[in-house]
Design a protein around this motif. Structure first.
Motif, PDB file in Angstrom:
ATOM      1  N   THR A 140     -23.454  13.808  75.810  1.00  0.00           N
ATOM      2  CA  THR A 140     -23.092  13.712  74.397  1.00  0.00           C
ATOM      3  C   THR A 140     -22.640  15.067  73.856  1.00  0.00           C
ATOM      4  O   THR A 140     -22.833  16.101  74.502  1.00  0.00           O
ATOM      5  N   ASP A 141     -22.073  15.063  72.666  1.00  0.00           N
ATOM      6  CA  ASP A 141     -21.661  16.318  72.024  1.00  0.00           C
ATOM      7  C   ASP A 141     -22.861  17.233  71.804  1.00  0.00           C
ATOM      8  O   ASP A 141     -22.775  18.448  72.014  1.00  0.00           O
ATOM      9  N   THR A 142     -23.986  16.654  71.408  1.00  0.00           N
ATOM     10  CA  THR A 142     -25.199  17.451  71.192  1.00  0.00           C
ATOM     11  C   THR A 142     -25.675  18.066  72.504  1.00  0.00           C
ATOM     12  O   THR A 142     -26.033  19.247  72.554  1.00  0.00           O
ATOM     13  N   GLU A 143     -25.663  17.282  73.565  1.00  0.00           N
ATOM     14  CA  GLU A 143     -26.052  17.813  74.878  1.00  0.00           C
ATOM     15  C   GLU A 143     -25.069  18.882  75.347  1.00  0.00           C
ATOM     16  O   GLU A 143     -25.467  19.892  75.925  1.00  0.00           O
ATOM     17  N   HIS A 144     -23.790  18.665  75.090  1.00  0.00           N
ATOM     18  CA  HIS A 144     -22.770  19.653  75.470  1.00  0.00           C
ATOM     19  C   HIS A 144     -23.035  20.994  74.771  1.00  0.00           C
ATOM     20  O   HIS A 144     -22.917  22.050  75.399  1.00  0.00           O
ATOM     21  N   GLN A 145     -23.421  20.954  73.512  1.00  0.00           N
ATOM     22  CA  GLN A 145     -23.756  22.190  72.794  1.00  0.00           C
ATOM     23  C   GLN A 145     -24.954  22.873  73.447  1.00  0.00           C
ATOM     24  O   GLN A 145     -24.979  24.102  73.592  1.00  0.00           O
ATOM     25  N   ALA A 146     -25.944  22.085  73.858  1.00  0.00           N
ATOM     26  CA  ALA A 146     -27.119  22.650  74.538  1.00  0.00           C
ATOM     27  C   ALA A 146     -26.722  23.249  75.887  1.00  0.00           C
ATOM     28  O   ALA A 146     -27.224  24.308  76.273  1.00  0.00           O
ATOM     29  N   VAL A 147     -25.820  22.593  76.606  1.00  0.00           N
ATOM     30  CA  VAL A 147     -25.352  23.113  77.900  1.00  0.00           C
ATOM     31  C   VAL A 147     -24.584  24.411  77.696  1.00  0.00           C
ATOM     32  O   VAL A 147     -24.763  25.376  78.443  1.00  0.00           O
ATOM     33  N   ASP A 148     -23.724  24.466  76.682  1.00  0.00           N
ATOM     34  CA  ASP A 148     -22.993  25.709  76.396  1.00  0.00           C
ATOM     35  C   ASP A 148     -23.948  26.864  76.121  1.00  0.00           C
ATOM     36  O   ASP A 148     -23.770  27.967  76.627  1.00  0.00           O
ATOM     37  N   ALA A 149     -24.984  26.604  75.324  1.00  0.00           N
ATOM     38  CA  ALA A 149     -25.984  27.643  75.046  1.00  0.00           C
ATOM     39  C   ALA A 149     -26.736  28.022  76.327  1.00  0.00           C
ATOM     40  O   ALA A 149     -27.013  29.204  76.571  1.00  0.00           O
ATOM     41  N   ALA A 150     -27.046  27.036  77.150  1.00  0.00           N
ATOM     42  CA  ALA A 150     -27.752  27.298  78.411  1.00  0.00           C
ATOM     43  C   ALA A 150     -26.874  28.093  79.371  1.00  0.00           C
ATOM     44  O   ALA A 150     -27.368  28.964  80.090  1.00  0.00           O
ATOM     45  N   ARG A 151     -25.576  27.814  79.389  1.00  0.00           N
ATOM     46  CA  ARG A 151     -24.657  28.598  80.229  1.00  0.00           C
ATOM     47  C   ARG A 151     -24.725  30.071  79.825  1.00  0.00           C
ATOM     48  O   ARG A 151     -24.839  30.943  80.687  1.00  0.00           O
ATOM     49  N   ASP A 152     -24.644  30.315  78.525  1.00  0.00           N
ATOM     50  CA  ASP A 152     -24.717  31.699  78.040  1.00  0.00           C
ATOM     51  C   ASP A 152     -26.043  32.344  78.419  1.00  0.00           C
ATOM     52  O   ASP A 152     -26.088  33.495  78.853  1.00  0.00           O
ATOM     53  N   GLN A 153     -27.129  31.602  78.258  1.00  0.00           N
ATOM     54  CA  GLN A 153     -28.462  32.131  78.574  1.00  0.00           C
ATOM     55  C   GLN A 153     -28.584  32.448  80.061  1.00  0.00           C
ATOM     56  O   GLN A 153     -29.072  33.519  80.439  1.00  0.00           O
ATOM     57  N   ALA A 154     -28.140  31.537  80.912  1.00  0.00           N
ATOM     58  CA  ALA A 154     -28.258  31.752  82.359  1.00  0.00           C
ATOM     59  C   ALA A 154     -27.404  32.930  82.813  1.00  0.00           C
ATOM     60  O   ALA A 154     -27.858  33.762  83.605  1.00  0.00           O
ATOM     61  N   LEU A 155     -26.172  33.040  82.307  1.00  0.00           N
ATOM     62  CA  LEU A 155     -25.313  34.158  82.698  1.00  0.00           C
ATOM     63  C   LEU A 155     -25.858  35.482  82.184  1.00  0.00           C
ATOM     64  O   LEU A 155     -25.772  36.503  82.869  1.00  0.00           O
ATOM     65  N   ALA A 156     -26.447  35.478  80.989  1.00  0.00           N
ATOM     66  CA  ALA A 156     -27.074  36.697  80.464  1.00  0.00           C
ATOM     67  C   ALA A 156     -28.247  37.114  81.350  1.00  0.00           C
ATOM     68  O   ALA A 156     -28.405  38.303  81.657  1.00  0.00           O
ATOM     69  N   MET A 157     -29.056  36.155  81.771  1.00  0.00           N
ATOM     70  CA  MET A 157     -30.180  36.466  82.662  1.00  0.00           C
ATOM     71  C   MET A 157     -29.668  37.071  83.963  1.00  0.00           C
ATOM     72  O   MET A 157     -30.252  38.029  84.480  1.00  0.00           O
ATOM     73  N   LEU A 158     -28.579  36.538  84.476  1.00  0.00           N
ATOM     74  CA  LEU A 158     -28.002  37.044  85.716  1.00  0.00           C
ATOM     75  C   LEU A 158     -27.468  38.466  85.526  1.00  0.00           C
ATOM     76  O   LEU A 158     -27.772  39.363  86.310  1.00  0.00           O
ATOM     77  N   GLU A 159     -26.713  38.674  84.474  1.00  0.00           N
ATOM     78  CA  GLU A 159     -26.123  39.999  84.225  1.00  0.00           C
ATOM     79  C   GLU A 159     -27.177  41.049  83.903  1.00  0.00           C
ATOM     80  O   GLU A 159     -27.068  42.200  84.322  1.00  0.00           O
ATOM     81  N   GLU A 160     -28.217  40.640  83.161  1.00  0.00           N
ATOM     82  CA  GLU A 160     -29.276  41.577  82.764  1.00  0.00           C
ATOM     83  C   GLU A 160     -30.366  41.702  83.828  1.00  0.00           C
ATOM     84  O   GLU A 160     -31.272  42.519  83.680  1.00  0.00           O
ATOM     85  N   ARG A 161     -30.293  40.858  84.839  1.00  0.00           N
ATOM     86  CA  ARG A 161     -31.343  40.787  85.872  1.00  0.00           C
ATOM     87  C   ARG A 161     -32.695  40.527  85.210  1.00  0.00           C
ATOM     88  O   ARG A 161     -33.686  41.201  85.451  1.00  0.00           O
ATOM     89  N   SER A 162     -32.712  39.490  84.369  1.00  0.00           N
ATOM     90  CA  SER A 162     -33.955  39.092  83.699  1.00  0.00           C
ATOM     91  C   SER A 162     -34.354  37.695  84.182  1.00  0.00           C
ATOM     92  O   SER A 162     -33.674  37.097  85.021  1.00  0.00           O
ATOM     93  N   GLY A 163     -35.473  37.183  83.652  1.00  0.00           N
ATOM     94  CA  GLY A 163     -35.969  35.885  84.114  1.00  0.00           C
ATOM     95  C   GLY A 163     -36.260  35.961  85.607  1.00  0.00           C
ATOM     96  O   GLY A 163     -36.747  36.978  86.099  1.00  0.00           O
ATOM     97  N   PRO A 164     -35.941  34.918  86.356  1.00  0.00           N
ATOM     98  CA  PRO A 164     -36.225  34.943  87.790  1.00  0.00           C
ATOM     99  C   PRO A 164     -35.383  35.977  88.534  1.00  0.00           C
ATOM    100  O   PRO A 164     -35.739  36.394  89.630  1.00  0.00           O
ATOM    101  N   PHE A 165     -34.275  36.417  87.937  1.00  0.00           N
ATOM    102  CA  PHE A 165     -33.427  37.419  88.584  1.00  0.00           C
ATOM    103  C   PHE A 165     -33.998  38.834  88.453  1.00  0.00           C
ATOM    104  O   PHE A 165     -33.539  39.744  89.126  1.00  0.00           O
TER     105      PHE A 165
END
Length: 149
Positions: free
Chosen positions: A89-114
């Motif tokens: 859904t559009d609402t889920e798509h917005q959540a996925v877009d935010a999650a994409r940003d969050q996951a890539l930030a974690m990767l670039e910052e080497r945070s979370g499991p990274f």
């Protein structure tokens, strides 16, 4: 029927409310094993049920090199297709877009499991631990056909 995970070992990081999980896939390498790749899987948040846990794969993923130096999107065409079909859904798509940003930030910052990628890459299952067992499925309630014709 019992099933056994084969070919890879998997270490999974999944906070219950997150719209993604971070997976480390290991493959046999000589007498030991090595990290094949990291994998960010976008999915609905986990829901606890009487039979275990439910989630729903949202098709788009990020495949990350073992040393975290490169990554690539996977299945974006499939994600666009499930969007067109209304499965996401559009609402889920917005959540996925935010999650994409969050996951890539974690990767670039080497945070979370990274943050401790080297330690996680060296992690081993303790062979003395028992294999996890899922609870037996409960029986679904019987459906009754309507009697009003």
């Amino acid at each position: 029927m019992a099933a056994v995970w084969q070919e890879t070992e998997l270490l999974l990081w999944k906070p219950p409310t997150a719209w993604f999980s971070v997976n480390a896939f290991f493959i046999p390498d000589g007498a030991g094993r090595r990290l094949r790749n990291w994998y960010v899987n976008f999915e609905r948040p986990t829901v606890r049920t009487g039979d275990g846990f439910d989630t729903f794969d949202l098709t788009v993923d990020v495949v990350v090199a073992p040393d975290l130096t490169s990554w690539q999107w996977k299945d974006e065409d499939e994600y666009a297709h499930v969007r067109r079909l209304g499965i996401v859904t559009d609402t889920e798509h917005q959540a996925v877009d935010a999650a994409r940003d969050q996951a890539l930030a974690m990767l670039e910052e080497r945070s979370g499991p990274f943050a401790d990628a080297a330690a996680w890459s060296a992690w081993r299952w303790n062979p003395t631990w028992p294999a996890p067992q899922l609870p037996r499925p409960t029986t679904a309630p019987q459906r009754v056909a309507p009697t009003d014709g």
